[in-house]
Every structure is written in C-alpha cells, then in structure tokens.
Design a protein around this motif. Structure first.
Motif, PDB file in Angstrom:
ATOM      1  N   ALA A 166       0.840  -1.204   0.000  1.00 27.41           N
ATOM      2  CA  ALA A 166       0.000   0.000   0.000  1.00 27.41           C
ATOM      3  C   ALA A 166       0.876   1.255   0.000  1.00 27.41           C
ATOM      4  O   ALA A 166       0.624   2.200  -0.753  1.00 27.41           O
ATOM      5  CB  ALA A 166      -0.936  -0.001   1.204  1.00 27.41           C
ATOM      6  N   ARG A 167       1.898   1.238   0.809  1.00 26.41           N
ATOM      7  CA  ARG A 167       2.794   2.394   0.877  1.00 26.41           C
ATOM      8  C   ARG A 167       3.564   2.570  -0.430  1.00 26.41           C
ATOM      9  O   ARG A 167       3.741   3.688  -0.911  1.00 26.41           O
ATOM     10  CB  ARG A 167       3.749   2.210   2.052  1.00 26.41           C
ATOM     11  CG  ARG A 167       4.489   3.459   2.446  1.00 26.41           C
ATOM     12  CD  ARG A 167       5.144   3.279   3.784  1.00 26.41           C
ATOM     13  NE  ARG A 167       5.957   4.440   4.114  1.00 26.41           N
ATOM     14  CZ  ARG A 167       6.731   4.517   5.183  1.00 26.41           C
ATOM     15  NH1 ARG A 167       6.773   3.533   6.046  1.00 26.41           N
ATOM     16  NH2 ARG A 167       7.444   5.594   5.411  1.00 26.41           N
ATOM     17  N   PHE A 168       3.993   1.473  -1.055  1.00 29.35           N
ATOM     18  CA  PHE A 168       4.754   1.526  -2.298  1.00 29.35           C
ATOM     19  C   PHE A 168       3.921   2.125  -3.436  1.00 29.35           C
ATOM     20  O   PHE A 168       4.418   2.910  -4.225  1.00 29.35           O
ATOM     21  CB  PHE A 168       5.236   0.118  -2.678  1.00 29.35           C
ATOM     22  CG  PHE A 168       6.045   0.066  -3.938  1.00 29.35           C
ATOM     23  CD1 PHE A 168       7.388   0.428  -3.930  1.00 29.35           C
ATOM     24  CD2 PHE A 168       5.486  -0.347  -5.131  1.00 29.35           C
ATOM     25  CE1 PHE A 168       8.149   0.370  -5.095  1.00 29.35           C
ATOM     26  CE2 PHE A 168       6.234  -0.419  -6.299  1.00 29.35           C
ATOM     27  CZ  PHE A 168       7.571  -0.047  -6.279  1.00 29.35           C
ATOM     28  N   VAL A 169       2.658   1.751  -3.529  1.00 28.83           N
ATOM     29  CA  VAL A 169       1.813   2.219  -4.642  1.00 28.83           C
ATOM     30  C   VAL A 169       0.965   3.428  -4.273  1.00 28.83           C
ATOM     31  O   VAL A 169       0.243   3.956  -5.117  1.00 28.83           O
ATOM     32  CB  VAL A 169       0.917   1.089  -5.204  1.00 28.83           C
ATOM     33  CG1 VAL A 169       1.762  -0.055  -5.719  1.00 28.83           C
ATOM     34  CG2 VAL A 169      -0.102   0.620  -4.192  1.00 28.83           C
ATOM     35  N   GLY A 170       1.028   3.874  -3.013  1.00 26.95           N
ATOM     36  CA  GLY A 170       0.293   5.057  -2.603  1.00 26.95           C
ATOM     37  C   GLY A 170      -1.189   4.831  -2.369  1.00 26.95           C
ATOM     38  O   GLY A 170      -2.016   5.718  -2.610  1.00 26.95           O
ATOM     39  N   LYS A 171      -1.547   3.655  -1.873  1.00 31.63           N
ATOM     40  CA  LYS A 171      -2.946   3.350  -1.561  1.00 31.63           C
ATOM     41  C   LYS A 171      -3.150   3.346  -0.056  1.00 31.63           C
ATOM     42  O   LYS A 171      -2.194   3.209   0.709  1.00 31.63           O
ATOM     43  CB  LYS A 171      -3.337   1.963  -2.095  1.00 31.63           C
ATOM     44  CG  LYS A 171      -3.538   1.887  -3.569  1.00 31.63           C
ATOM     45  CD  LYS A 171      -4.107   0.513  -3.921  1.00 31.63           C
ATOM     46  CE  LYS A 171      -4.590   0.491  -5.353  1.00 31.63           C
ATOM     47  NZ  LYS A 171      -5.322  -0.744  -5.631  1.00 31.63           N
ATOM     48  N   LYS A 172      -4.406   3.437   0.344  1.00 35.08           N
ATOM     49  CA  LYS A 172      -4.743   3.261   1.752  1.00 35.08           C
ATOM     50  C   LYS A 172      -4.809   1.770   2.041  1.00 35.08           C
ATOM     51  O   LYS A 172      -5.265   0.986   1.203  1.00 35.08           O
ATOM     52  CB  LYS A 172      -6.091   3.907   2.051  1.00 35.08           C
ATOM     53  CG  LYS A 172      -6.054   5.408   1.911  1.00 35.08           C
ATOM     54  CD  LYS A 172      -7.386   6.028   2.231  1.00 35.08           C
ATOM     55  CE  LYS A 172      -7.251   7.546   2.073  1.00 35.08           C
ATOM     56  NZ  LYS A 172      -8.506   8.215   2.270  1.00 35.08           N
ATOM     57  N   LEU A 173      -4.361   1.380   3.218  1.00 34.48           N
ATOM     58  CA  LEU A 173      -4.320  -0.031   3.587  1.00 34.48           C
ATOM     59  C   LEU A 173      -5.695  -0.684   3.451  1.00 34.48           C
ATOM     60  O   LEU A 173      -5.811  -1.813   2.984  1.00 34.48           O
ATOM     61  CB  LEU A 173      -3.783  -0.192   5.013  1.00 34.48           C
ATOM     62  CG  LEU A 173      -3.669  -1.619   5.525  1.00 34.48           C
ATOM     63  CD1 LEU A 173      -2.753  -2.457   4.643  1.00 34.48           C
ATOM     64  CD2 LEU A 173      -3.179  -1.621   6.960  1.00 34.48           C
ATOM     65  N   LYS A 174      -6.736   0.032   3.804  1.00 38.49           N
ATOM     66  CA  LYS A 174      -8.082  -0.539   3.737  1.00 38.49           C
ATOM     67  C   LYS A 174      -8.498  -0.878   2.303  1.00 38.49           C
ATOM     68  O   LYS A 174      -9.419  -1.662   2.085  1.00 38.49           O
ATOM     69  CB  LYS A 174      -9.100   0.394   4.379  1.00 38.49           C
ATOM     70  CG  LYS A 174      -9.353   1.686   3.620  1.00 38.49           C
ATOM     71  CD  LYS A 174     -10.405   2.551   4.313  1.00 38.49           C
ATOM     72  CE  LYS A 174     -10.717   3.797   3.553  1.00 38.49           C
ATOM     73  NZ  LYS A 174     -11.383   3.579   2.286  1.00 38.49           N
ATOM     74  N   ASP A 175      -7.803  -0.313   1.316  1.00 38.92           N
ATOM     75  CA  ASP A 175      -8.123  -0.560  -0.089  1.00 38.92           C
ATOM     76  C   ASP A 175      -7.302  -1.690  -0.705  1.00 38.92           C
ATOM     77  O   ASP A 175      -7.371  -1.928  -1.908  1.00 38.92           O
ATOM     78  CB  ASP A 175      -7.906   0.722  -0.913  1.00 38.92           C
ATOM     79  CG  ASP A 175      -8.847   1.832  -0.482  1.00 38.92           C
ATOM     80  OD1 ASP A 175      -9.956   1.522  -0.017  1.00 38.92           O
ATOM     81  OD2 ASP A 175      -8.463   3.012  -0.610  1.00 38.92           O
ATOM     82  N   VAL A 176      -6.497  -2.388   0.111  1.00 39.23           N
ATOM     83  CA  VAL A 176      -5.619  -3.445  -0.391  1.00 39.23           C
ATOM     84  C   VAL A 176      -6.056  -4.793   0.172  1.00 39.23           C
ATOM     85  O   VAL A 176      -6.266  -4.932   1.371  1.00 39.23           O
ATOM     86  CB  VAL A 176      -4.145  -3.173  -0.008  1.00 39.23           C
ATOM     87  CG1 VAL A 176      -3.252  -4.331  -0.411  1.00 39.23           C
ATOM     88  CG2 VAL A 176      -3.663  -1.879  -0.630  1.00 39.23           C
ATOM     89  N   GLU A 177      -6.188  -5.760  -0.709  1.00 35.00           N
ATOM     90  CA  GLU A 177      -6.447  -7.147  -0.332  1.00 35.00           C
ATOM     91  C   GLU A 177      -5.257  -7.981  -0.781  1.00 35.00           C
ATOM     92  O   GLU A 177      -4.534  -7.597  -1.697  1.00 35.00           O
ATOM     93  CB  GLU A 177      -7.724  -7.662  -1.008  1.00 35.00           C
ATOM     94  CG  GLU A 177      -8.986  -6.942  -0.565  1.00 35.00           C
ATOM     95  CD  GLU A 177      -9.341  -7.180   0.895  1.00 35.00           C
ATOM     96  OE1 GLU A 177      -9.031  -8.269   1.404  1.00 35.00           O
ATOM     97  OE2 GLU A 177      -9.913  -6.269   1.522  1.00 35.00           O
TER      98      GLU A 177
END
Length: 133
Positions: free
Chosen positions: A55-66
């Motif tokens: 999530a940090r690498f691609v700039g997403k919020k953790l809640k948006d990553v599965e």
C-alpha cells in the motif's frame, strides 16, 4: 537466483520490527531503487510480503488493499503485482508456513500464466528490454 527467474530484494535494508518504523525519506529512496530494479529486470511476478508495504509503495490506503493479484501496473514494466500476507511470526492470521501455502500456490500459478504471455520469450529470459508485440 536470476538464472531461475527468481530474485529477492527489499525496499529498506535496515531491520525493523514494524513497517511503521521506516522514515518517509528512507522509504522513498528505497522505493525509487526498487522501481529502477523492476524496470531493469522486468520480472514476471512481483510479490510484496505484506499489505502495508505494498500500500505504501503504490500510494494506496491499507483498507483498499487485499491479498492476491493486484491491478497496479508500473509504467514501462510488464510485471504482475501480487501481495501476500506478511510472513512475520507476529502475524497471527497465518502463524505458520502451512497456513500460508495457498499464497505460494497462487504465485506459482501466476508465474505459469506469465510464461505463456507474449511479453516473455520461450527461453524465459529475465531481462526483457523489447517485449514481443
């Protein structure tokens, strides 16, 4: 090693107990180095060990990553991105290797799919500069 089309790396070489201990500057520098490696070697599959670091690498919020195959694409790279649960012993969701085996099975299947992709020649060369059309 690279002869088998497998490589391991990290974003920050310093040991930490948690991803949150990484300073923004060192993570940013490490992420840029990783992007450069991905563009240079163009691996078939890129696996992130943990949703937080992906999530940090691609700039997403953790809640948006599965966990699983990701839709993210690095411009100029034909790699498929995959996120698995962190293998740290602190991860209570998957406390042992047996409970995480399905991740490795999925990664194996992704590699097999990528091997028949037009972006990699049949000799499985790891450093593809000009993918086939």
């Amino acid at each position: 090693g690279l002869e088998q089309s497998i490589g391991f790396t990290d974003i920050v070489s310093r040991c930490t107990r948690a991803q949150s201990e990484l300073r923004d500057e060192e993570f940013g520098e490490g992420a840029e180095k990783l992007r450069a490696k991905l563009l240079k070697y163009n691996p078939m599959v890129v696996v992130f060990n943990g949703k937080q670091i992906y999530a940090r690498f691609v700039g997403k919020k953790l809640k948006d990553v599965e966990c699983g195959r990701q839709s993210y694409r690095l411009p100029g790279c034909h790699s498929v991105f995959y996120t698995m649960s962190n293998t740290s012993p602190l991860n209570a969701h998957f406390p042992n290797v047996q409970s995480r085996m399905f991740f490795y099975d999925e990664i194996k299947a992704l590699i097999a799919q990528q091997k028949v992709s037009p972006y990699w020649p049949s000799d499985n060369t790891t450093n593809i500069k000009n993918p086939r059309p």
